[in-house]
Design a protein around this motif. Sequence first.
Motif, mmCIF file in Angstrom:
data_model
loop_
_atom_site.group_PDB
_atom_site.id
_atom_site.type_symbol
_atom_site.label_atom_id
_atom_site.label_comp_id
_atom_site.label_asym_id
_atom_site.label_seq_id
_atom_site.Cartn_x
_atom_site.Cartn_y
_atom_site.Cartn_z
ATOM 1 N N GLU A 1 0.803 -1.220 0.000
ATOM 2 C CA GLU A 1 0.000 0.000 0.000
ATOM 3 C C GLU A 1 0.835 1.269 0.000
ATOM 4 O O GLU A 1 0.302 2.364 -0.126
ATOM 5 C CB GLU A 1 -0.968 0.025 1.191
ATOM 6 C CG GLU A 1 -0.333 -0.097 2.549
ATOM 7 C CD GLU A 1 -0.329 -1.530 3.053
ATOM 8 O OE1 GLU A 1 -0.956 -1.797 4.093
ATOM 9 O OE2 GLU A 1 0.310 -2.384 2.413
ATOM 10 N N TRP A 2 2.164 1.121 0.145
ATOM 11 C CA TRP A 2 3.022 2.296 0.237
ATOM 12 C C TRP A 2 3.524 2.743 -1.141
ATOM 13 O O TRP A 2 3.283 2.080 -2.151
ATOM 14 C CB TRP A 2 4.210 1.999 1.136
ATOM 15 C CG TRP A 2 3.888 1.213 2.375
ATOM 16 C CD1 TRP A 2 4.339 -0.023 2.711
ATOM 17 C CD2 TRP A 2 3.022 1.618 3.455
ATOM 18 N NE1 TRP A 2 3.838 -0.417 3.920
ATOM 19 C CE2 TRP A 2 3.019 0.568 4.407
ATOM 20 C CE3 TRP A 2 2.256 2.761 3.708
ATOM 21 C CZ2 TRP A 2 2.294 0.627 5.592
ATOM 22 C CZ3 TRP A 2 1.524 2.818 4.881
ATOM 23 C CH2 TRP A 2 1.542 1.770 5.804
ATOM 24 N N ARG A 3 4.263 3.845 -1.153
ATOM 25 C CA ARG A 3 4.782 4.408 -2.400
ATOM 26 C C ARG A 3 5.691 3.407 -3.112
ATOM 27 O O ARG A 3 6.566 2.804 -2.500
ATOM 28 C CB ARG A 3 5.547 5.692 -2.111
ATOM 29 C CG ARG A 3 5.938 6.462 -3.377
ATOM 30 C CD ARG A 3 6.354 7.863 -3.036
ATOM 31 N NE ARG A 3 6.585 8.675 -4.208
ATOM 32 C CZ ARG A 3 6.754 9.988 -4.201
ATOM 33 N NH1 ARG A 3 6.702 10.635 -3.061
ATOM 34 N NH2 ARG A 3 6.960 10.661 -5.305
ATOM 35 N N HIS A 4 5.466 3.230 -4.401
ATOM 36 C CA HIS A 4 6.177 2.301 -5.272
ATOM 37 C C HIS A 4 5.884 0.841 -4.936
ATOM 38 O O HIS A 4 6.618 -0.052 -5.370
ATOM 39 C CB HIS A 4 7.687 2.543 -5.266
ATOM 40 C CG HIS A 4 8.078 3.922 -5.684
ATOM 41 N ND1 HIS A 4 7.624 4.484 -6.848
ATOM 42 C CD2 HIS A 4 8.856 4.853 -5.073
ATOM 43 C CE1 HIS A 4 8.117 5.707 -6.955
ATOM 44 N NE2 HIS A 4 8.854 5.960 -5.893
ATOM 45 N N GLY A 5 4.823 0.607 -4.194
ATOM 46 C CA GLY A 5 4.435 -0.757 -3.880
ATOM 47 C C GLY A 5 3.539 -1.338 -4.965
ATOM 48 O O GLY A 5 3.876 -1.318 -6.146
ATOM 49 N N ASP A 6 2.380 -1.812 -4.556
ATOM 50 C CA ASP A 6 1.464 -2.477 -5.489
ATOM 51 C C ASP A 6 0.593 -1.441 -6.197
ATOM 52 O O ASP A 6 -0.629 -1.413 -6.060
ATOM 53 C CB ASP A 6 0.604 -3.478 -4.729
ATOM 54 C CG ASP A 6 -0.114 -4.449 -5.658
ATOM 55 O OD1 ASP A 6 0.170 -4.432 -6.874
ATOM 56 O OD2 ASP A 6 -0.952 -5.228 -5.166
ATOM 57 N N VAL A 7 1.262 -0.579 -6.963
ATOM 58 C CA VAL A 7 0.572 0.450 -7.738
ATOM 59 C C VAL A 7 0.972 0.288 -9.194
ATOM 60 O O VAL A 7 2.136 0.031 -9.506
ATOM 61 C CB VAL A 7 0.928 1.862 -7.211
ATOM 62 C CG1 VAL A 7 2.430 2.078 -7.205
ATOM 63 C CG2 VAL A 7 0.236 2.953 -8.019
#
Length: 690
Positions: A483-489
Amino acid sequence: MRFTLGFGALLLATLASARLTANETSGYLQLENDRLFVSVNKSTGAVDLLTLDGQDLLGSAAYIPYSPGGSSGNGRYGIGPYLDCYCIPADGPSSTGSGSYTPGGIAPTYKLFKGVDGHHVAYGGVVMSEVYPPTGQVLEQYWFLRDGETGLHTFSRIAYHNSTTPFLRNLQEFRTLFRPSTELWTDLITNDDLYATMPVPNPASGSTSNATTVQDATWYIGNRTNDPYVEEFADYFTKYTFAAVWRDHTVHGLFANGSYSNDSSTFGAWLVMNTKDTYFGGPVHSDLVVDGIIYNYLVSNHHGDGTPNITDGFDRTFGPQYYHFNKGPSGGSWKPLRDEAVQYASPSWNADFYDTIAKHIPNYVPTSSRGSWKAKLQLPKGAKNGIAILAQDGVDFQDNVLDPSTYQYWADISDDGRVEIDRIKAGTYRLTVYADGVFGDYTNDGIVIKAGKTKDSSTLHWKPETHGTELWRIGTPDKASGEWRHGDVDTDTPLHPPEYRIYWGAYDYLEDFPNGVNYHVGKSDPAKDFNYIHWSVFGGYSNFKRPVQTAGHGEINNWTITFDVDKKDLAKKTEATFTIQLAGAKTAAGNTDVFNVTQPWNNLPLTVVVNGKEIEPWIIPYNQSSSCATRSAIICYSLSHKYTFPTSYLCSADTNEFVLSLPYNATDYESALLPRSVYVQYDALRLEVR
């Protein structure tokens, strides 16, 4: 009447046998039915000829010498499925000097099997067995072909009996590989959501033209023009990108779009994980699955899971798994071919056949030695995506390598709380339940499974752990740091792979957080204001964009969380509990679980300072370390810790401040081209008072 039925069965068996042949020559053992032809080369112990409907699926023999980040194993291509391991002493005849070994080249012996199963279907089988002379280790690979099927059922065995040297080493990797050299294969498929056209040339196969090595098995290829992989997927390619988490994984493989086939037909080659009980690490285990090679990693510690020790008496057979090969029309998609393979991803599929051939396979557990389990679980409020796991009794399911005789099983929990698992090896298990949105796990030891019986645990109540009133939480407890920056996005390329899968060095922490992470609870955005990796230092070794290591001035290793508290929330409260759940942590032990006496950070302290007051640090042990994000993962060996302190450390009149701190400038030795910083990946955090 009895004679008539017997004659009919004999006739069916004769007809079935006529459609399947199993032959042995001086140099080969060969299995063949109407569509699939398989040949095992006696000099190498590997399949080196495999055709489906006349189409060669492997290509000619090729060899690529080992180079860092390149070829692994013995470097041979145009073979498979075959067996390979990191399992011999490191001073043995390894291509890498690390203990890797491919059996079949010293003095293998072979057996050829022919028979008819309980459904009167003919089958043939081959076993390659080799004793490694310096240690006496037995390594065996089994291949079976049934009439009417276009795939190979495989089993792999390793045994060690040596009381003189009771401990040999750890079983670091044990795997089978389908390793073609042909241009036939054009696409990589992990699952329905993760796939890509293979880069051409593929650096993972040793063809590093117009590719820059940036990390172990990771290359920058963004300067290529007209490469569909670059245009549709990413500027970086790594074997880690296409890794899978075992929980829901079923099938992965290669697709041929017809550009190089004999008649423009499409083809698929798939590894079907129809059983998972002989793997280790439970549903959170993740590993490589495809990069031009189709992997079946039976044992490994790529993402930090433990591996079993090879000790006197060790004898384990892994499998069955099923390599399925199929053919589609010209111009067709890979999805129908994968869907065809997915139907076989069930432990009950072909169970009768496996019972028939059990007499040929040491350690295989037939249906007669298996039972089942069921229960109804009352999950905590808000629990989602719940799962029930049966694994080694008395230990964390992630540590089920401690007793290599035990197996593992899991199943999703239905919306009404019901769960059932079939085909469980008789024995005693620990039940573990976890769910998204709930801190901690539910465990229940001593679940006894008896052969031929169903163990009904009736209704089980999971009372979630609590330490008073929850003031706040950051993130969702789900054993992942996505859910954090550069994670599962999703990235902005046409195929939209998640950012964490590409290459950690594609994102510059110091540009994203020039003043460090400063997160205010209730106002900050997790997807923007909290990084998916908490580094100790940044840049340097294996960082393509920032090759000079930077320790910073506290903005890298120190992260700040601020929050406000109402006076009424602290009234009559004396103790605070701050819980941190990690999706993975890399200490100086990397992913090896080996204590290196030359390194100061084998056991890694994670310190929390509350409004200027330092709490006793959490010492993350070396044997729970994982090389996670740097190998493109957000789910690894999960950890949890609770910091307790007096509520007098908190204040309601001003903003409160937590500083999460890793040791300044803490690095480790890396033999491979991997980042040297220690780091952690947060799953979720919460503060409670009572």
